[in-house]
Scaffold this active site. Structure first.
Site, PDB file in Angstrom:
ATOM      1  N   GLY A   5       7.672-119.659 -36.828  1.00  0.00           N
ATOM      2  CA  GLY A   5       7.943-120.223 -37.586  1.00  0.00           C
ATOM      3  C   GLY A   5       6.888-121.393 -38.594  1.00  0.00           C
ATOM      4  O   GLY A   5       6.228-120.693 -38.929  1.00  0.00           O
ATOM      5  N   GLY A  18       4.140-126.920 -39.321  1.00  0.00           N
ATOM      6  CA  GLY A  18       4.332-128.467 -39.190  1.00  0.00           C
ATOM      7  C   GLY A  18       5.958-127.865 -38.453  1.00  0.00           C
ATOM      8  O   GLY A  18       6.269-128.994 -37.729  1.00  0.00           O
ATOM      9  N   SER A  29       2.086-124.596 -32.084  1.00  0.00           N
ATOM     10  CA  SER A  29       0.531-125.070 -31.653  1.00  0.00           C
ATOM     11  C   SER A  29       0.801-125.786 -30.984  1.00  0.00           C
ATOM     12  O   SER A  29       0.482-125.884 -29.699  1.00  0.00           O
ATOM     13  CB  SER A  29      -0.492-125.513 -32.648  1.00  0.00           C
ATOM     14  OG  SER A  29      -0.537-124.503 -34.021  1.00  0.00           O
ATOM     15  N   GLU A  42      -2.285-118.003 -32.452  1.00  0.00           N
ATOM     16  CA  GLU A  42      -2.801-117.543 -34.079  1.00  0.00           C
ATOM     17  C   GLU A  42      -3.562-116.212 -33.558  1.00  0.00           C
ATOM     18  O   GLU A  42      -4.292-116.743 -35.044  1.00  0.00           O
ATOM     19  CB  GLU A  42      -2.759-118.950 -34.939  1.00  0.00           C
ATOM     20  CG  GLU A  42      -1.379-120.049 -35.115  1.00  0.00           C
ATOM     21  CD  GLU A  42      -0.765-118.980 -36.156  1.00  0.00           C
ATOM     22  OE1 GLU A  42      -0.957-117.670 -36.278  1.00  0.00           O
ATOM     23  OE2 GLU A  42       1.051-119.943 -36.958  1.00  0.00           O
TER      24      GLU A  42
END
Length: 273
Positions: free
Chosen positions: A43, A46, A50, A169
């Protein structure tokens, strides 16, 4: 180490979370992740990826809703029993280093679990060999390349033998060669059947290698589908700032021209005059 007996590694039911009450990060998110599968969570920046990873790892507690891990609800009381089943590998491996050498770093988590010294040594050697870093055990982390550091971070997690591994990530700071090597390791982990893998990522090859892609937008699930289907949705790709892998884009372009892109790339196309 066998995959968890529970059918689902995770079951999320209407999970909501906000750091500030007036600004929700996740809003009534519901999904399940089958044990032994590999799921990519993608996505735009923001969107809550995470934050979701931290909730799945037990680093944050939900404001409302529930998270069940391998059949047991994750709560403030149960988190200490559940968390050892979950390993997390972050974007910057430097943030995970504790020891003065690679060997000490891999052993650190095992010491916290009070394992016998002989078993600790055996695990350090075994997982260092699995990840091809046995020759680095005496090195200081500062002497390693980015790819080597991420291998060490992963070895430190796998040595504790979790059933679930979350990558937040984890490949984003690596060069193309190191990313490819790490992806191969993940594919081997997936084939072993010993792990449930969850990767928070923007990397197209990483997404394509997974079994399923969950797309977050504005704190909610915008799509939940096979990666190949995701990369056919141009509008969703643009919204998530994703670019399909080169092979997929080439197939799409050939298809627009009336050719069987998949057959051509496999070398099965017979030219007609």
């Amino acid at each position: 180490m066998a995959a968890a007996e529970a059918e689902y590694a995770y079951e999320l039911e209407q999970v909501s979370f906000a750091y500030v009450p007036e600004t929700p990060i996740l809003d009534e998110v519901t999904f399940r992740i089958a044990s032994g599968s590999w799921v990519s969570i993608v996505g735009p920046n923001g969107c809550g990826k995470s934050t979701l990873a931290k909730l799945l790892g037990g680093l944050l507690a939900v404001n409302s809703g529930s998270i069940t891990v391998e059949g047991r609800e994750l709560t403030r009381e149960s988190v200490w029993d559940i968390r050892p089943r979950i390993g997390m590998v972050f974007q910057n491996p430097d943030n995970q280093f504790i020891g003065a050498t690679v060997e000490e770093d891999i052993a650190f988590g095992l010491e916290g679990r009070c394992l016998a010294r002989e078993e600790m040594r055996e695990r350090v050697q075994r997982y260092a060999e699995k990840l091809g870093i046995s020759h680095l055990l005496s090195k200081h982390p500062s002497e390693l390349s980015g790819g080597q550091k991420q291998r060490v971070a992963l070895a430190s997690i796998l040595a504790m033998e979790p059933g679930i591994v979350i990558f937040d990530e984890a490949s984003s700071m690596l060069d193309e060669k190191a990313r490819g090597e790490l992806l191969q390791i993940w594919q081997e982990m997936r084939k072993s059947g010993d792990y449930t893998l969850i990767s928070i990522t923007h990397d197209a090859e990483e997404i394509m290698a997974s079994d399923r892609a969950i797309v977050l937008r504005g704190g909610a699930i915008a799509a939940d589908r096979a990666p190949a289907e995701l990369f056919e949705d141009e509008e969703l790709l643009q919204a998530c700032r994703l670019i399909a892998p080169y092979r997929v884009r080439l197939q799409q372009e050939l298809r627009k021209r009336g050719m069987d892109g998949e057959a051509i790339l496999r070398g099965r196309h017979t030219r007609r005059w």
